[in-house]
Scaffold this motif. Structure first.
Motif, PDB file in Angstrom:
ATOM      1  N   LYS A   4       0.838  -1.205   0.000  1.00 16.10           N
ATOM      2  CA  LYS A   4       0.000   0.000   0.000  1.00 16.10           C
ATOM      3  C   LYS A   4       0.871   1.253   0.000  1.00 16.10           C
ATOM      4  O   LYS A   4       0.616   2.211  -0.756  1.00 16.10           O
ATOM      5  CB  LYS A   4      -0.918  -0.006   1.214  1.00 16.10           C
ATOM      6  N   GLU A  35       1.105   4.275  -2.836  1.00 15.94           N
ATOM      7  CA  GLU A  35       0.867   5.677  -2.468  1.00 15.94           C
ATOM      8  C   GLU A  35       2.121   6.524  -2.682  1.00 15.94           C
ATOM      9  O   GLU A  35       2.018   7.715  -3.024  1.00 15.94           O
ATOM     10  CB  GLU A  35       0.383   5.759  -1.029  1.00 15.94           C
ATOM     11  N   TRP A  36       3.283   5.936  -2.495  1.00 20.26           N
ATOM     12  CA  TRP A  36       4.541   6.658  -2.748  1.00 20.26           C
ATOM     13  C   TRP A  36       4.638   7.045  -4.220  1.00 20.26           C
ATOM     14  O   TRP A  36       5.044   8.168  -4.565  1.00 20.26           O
ATOM     15  CB  TRP A  36       5.717   5.790  -2.328  1.00 20.26           C
ATOM     16  N   GLU A  96       2.244   7.612  -6.142  1.00 24.21           N
ATOM     17  CA  GLU A  96       1.245   8.650  -6.409  1.00 24.21           C
ATOM     18  C   GLU A  96       1.561   9.955  -5.686  1.00 24.21           C
ATOM     19  O   GLU A  96       0.846  10.951  -5.844  1.00 24.21           O
ATOM     20  CB  GLU A  96      -0.133   8.149  -5.995  1.00 24.21           C
ATOM     21  N   SER A 150       1.346  10.375  -2.433  1.00 26.48           N
ATOM     22  CA  SER A 150       0.337  10.606  -1.389  1.00 26.48           C
ATOM     23  C   SER A 150       0.541   9.704  -0.175  1.00 26.48           C
ATOM     24  O   SER A 150      -0.403   9.404   0.549  1.00 26.48           O
ATOM     25  CB  SER A 150      -1.063  10.358  -1.957  1.00 26.48           C
ATOM     26  N   HIS A 151       1.774   9.272   0.061  1.00 24.84           N
ATOM     27  CA  HIS A 151       2.016   8.325   1.152  1.00 24.84           C
ATOM     28  C   HIS A 151       1.858   8.991   2.524  1.00 24.84           C
ATOM     29  O   HIS A 151       2.031  10.208   2.673  1.00 24.84           O
ATOM     30  CB  HIS A 151       3.417   7.722   1.030  1.00 24.84           C
ATOM     31  N   TYR A 169       2.149   3.690   9.058  1.00 25.07           N
ATOM     32  CA  TYR A 169       1.284   2.626   8.550  1.00 25.07           C
ATOM     33  C   TYR A 169       1.128   1.542   9.610  1.00 25.07           C
ATOM     34  O   TYR A 169       2.107   1.119  10.245  1.00 25.07           O
ATOM     35  CB  TYR A 169       1.867   2.007   7.276  1.00 25.07           C
TER      36      TYR A 169
END
Length: 519
Positions: free
Chosen positions: A128, A132-133, A135, A137-138, A142
């Motif tokens: 996940k 997200e990285w 994109e 948006s991380h 987590y």
């Protein structure tokens, strides 16, 4: 696409690290940590992964500076080295992520050295994060909402490790433990409901290990028999696999002492060719077992000594963990530990002082009582301030017990009590199977004999103390007078190497080399 470097920091010298004995086996480390190749397997194929085990090779910080992501995993005993590595990485402007047991229980330990932290298991959160990285948006933290479904865990990428530099491989069947020991972080990290892989996954891991050239593996489950019914089904399939392949592998594992209550389970483990079982005995002090909620060691069906002997009689050797410094321990505990380990015929016992790991019930209780040493590292080798012993008495008693257990006479007397007087027969099912295949049996016996000779010759060349070399020779030739089985010779040579490691470690500790403990 990202270039990801995943690092396992080097360990400090420890009882099970075998650092002083590794040259005798012509390897650089004991075994690979399971998470390193597993994280690689969880990484989507479009990314490039470099695995670095600092116990095998130095970290290439120039390579790390060029990588997109540098990930660290680490246990409590690695925390100081983790800090050093992260400091170096941050100085090179690396993007750092950290996971593993230590950050799971001490999330703020590394402060701003960490860009992203992973708490607990990461089978879901690691992929996940990578998505997200990509994109942009991380998150910074987590944590999985549920425990990992073990039936979906992929085969580790052993091909990305230098497997020929390890003494043994690692394989995992399950996670979790049903018990409630208040000092243990296993149930904090993995939970109390054992989760087990399917047989096909386990066999695929064993096949991958064999393909890497590894024929011995530690089953790294913290309690292999946490779910006895489920593990029996898996073991039956492992036995079938071993028979179909003419028993190519030997295993070591960990289990709770209630293994002795289940004859069928013990036989399945023998048939699967599990040679060694590590058991958390902890203490002969029954009051201490009650206070720490280690109630499985107090169940009816025989004393702990009787149960240990029952396991040994199957041919499996018992190693154990022992702890000093429980609240009900007083000055008598040191002799009690010595006597118990001798009577149990346990050759390899890891002695430690009680330590309180953050997030455990023990840590919470001692924090409320004001009995935690928050210095890092703590002055006396443990962060626990004992109740009925001074800190000096606990430290000195611990060193004394550790030293006495590894006096050559005491160590080899226990070894002879087990393998000469006790006449236990390791790998009996494997040998029975191979008697129907005499050429394979001949090759295996030759391998064992050559390994024994190789280790023994290296010992004679490496050990500086003439009196210690003499002990090894005398004990080895005594064994030859009683038992000439190649597997016993191999075991005995390994035991000599293990003794040499402990001997050097104790010497260094006694001359100011630091306390080797879990904290």
């Amino acid at each position: 696409m990202a270039h990801i470097v995943i690092i396992n920091p080097r360990f400090e010298t420890s009882y099970w690290g075998m650092e002083h004995a590794l040259p005798l086996f012509d390897v650089k480390a004991n075994l690979p940590v399971a998470c390193l190749p597993l994280l690689a397997a969880l990484t989507p194929s479009e990314h490039t992964v470099t695995l670095v085990d600092e116990n095998i090779e130095p970290i290439d910080f120039d390579l790390c500076a060029k990588a997109d992501i540098v990930a660290l995993t680490g246990m409590i005993v690695q925390r100081f080295r983790m800090t050093e590595i992260l400091t170096e990485l941050k100085g090179r402007n690396c993007f750092t992520v950290v996971g593993g047991p230590w950050i799971t229980v001490k999330e703020d330990y590394f402060g701003n050295l960490v860009d992203v932290s992973f708490i607990g298991e990461a089978e879901e959160t690691w992929p996940k994060f990578l998505l997200e990285w990509e994109e942009g948006s991380h998150a910074r933290r987590y944590e999985q909402s549920d425990k990992t479904d073990m039936s979906k865990v992929p085969v580790p990428r052993f091909d990305l490790l230098k497997m020929d530099e390890y003494a043994v491989g690692s394989v995992q069947f399950s996670r979790g433990c049903p018990f409630t020991c208040d000092f243990c972080d296993i149930i904090v990290v993995f939970g109390r409901k054992p989760r087990i892989k399917q047989s096909a996954q386990v066999i695929a891991e064993m096949e991958a290990l064999l393909a890497s050239g590894m024929d011995t593996a530690f089953i790294v489950d913290d309690n292999l028999i946490g779910n006895k019914k489920a593990i029996k089904e898996v073991l039956r399939d492992v036995v079938a696999w071993q028979e179909s392949r003419h028993y190519p592998m030997t295993f070591l594992t960990e289990a709770s002492i209630d293994l002795a209550d289940d004859a069928e389970l013990m036989q399945l483990m023998v048939d699967a060719n599990i040679r060694v079982v590590f058991i958390g005995i902890e203490t002969p002090n029954e009051e201490a077992l009650r206070e720490t909620k280690k109630l499985q060691n107090l169940r009816k069906g025989g004393t702990m000594l009787e149960k240990i002997h029952s396991i040994q009689q199957t041919g499996m050797e018992v190693w154990c963990g022992m702890i000093l410094g429980f609240d009900s321990d007083d000055a008598t505990i040191f002799d009690a530990q010595r006597v118990f380990i001798k009577d149990a015929r346990i050759v390899n016992a890891m002695i430690g002082m009680l330590a309180a790991i953050p997030k455990t019930p023990l840590y919470t209780r001692l924090a409320k009582e004001g009995r935690l040493d928050h210095d890092d590292p703590p002055a006396y080798g443990t962060n626990v301030i004992p109740l009925n012993l001074s800190r000096e008495m606990l430290r000195d008693g611990y060193l004394s017990v550790l030293s006495d257990l590894h006096q050559p006479s005491a160590y080899f007397d226990r070894l002879d009590a087990l393998y000469i007087d006790g006449n236990i027969k390791p790998e009996s099912t494997r040998l029975r199977h191979l008697r129907r295949h005499p050429l394979r049996l001949l090759a295996l016996n030759a391998t064992w004999a050559l390994e024994a000779v190789g280790i023994f010759v290296r010992l004679m060349r490496r050990v500086k103390e003439a009196d210690l070399r003499a002990v090894y020779r005398q004990r080895f030739f005594k064994l030859l007078r009683h038992r000439r089985s190649p597997v016993i010779l191999q075991i005995y040579a390994i035991k000599c190497a293990m003794h040499y490691h402990a001997h050097i470690m104790v010497q260094q500790m006694r001359t100011g080399g630091g306390i080797v403990n879990s904290f």
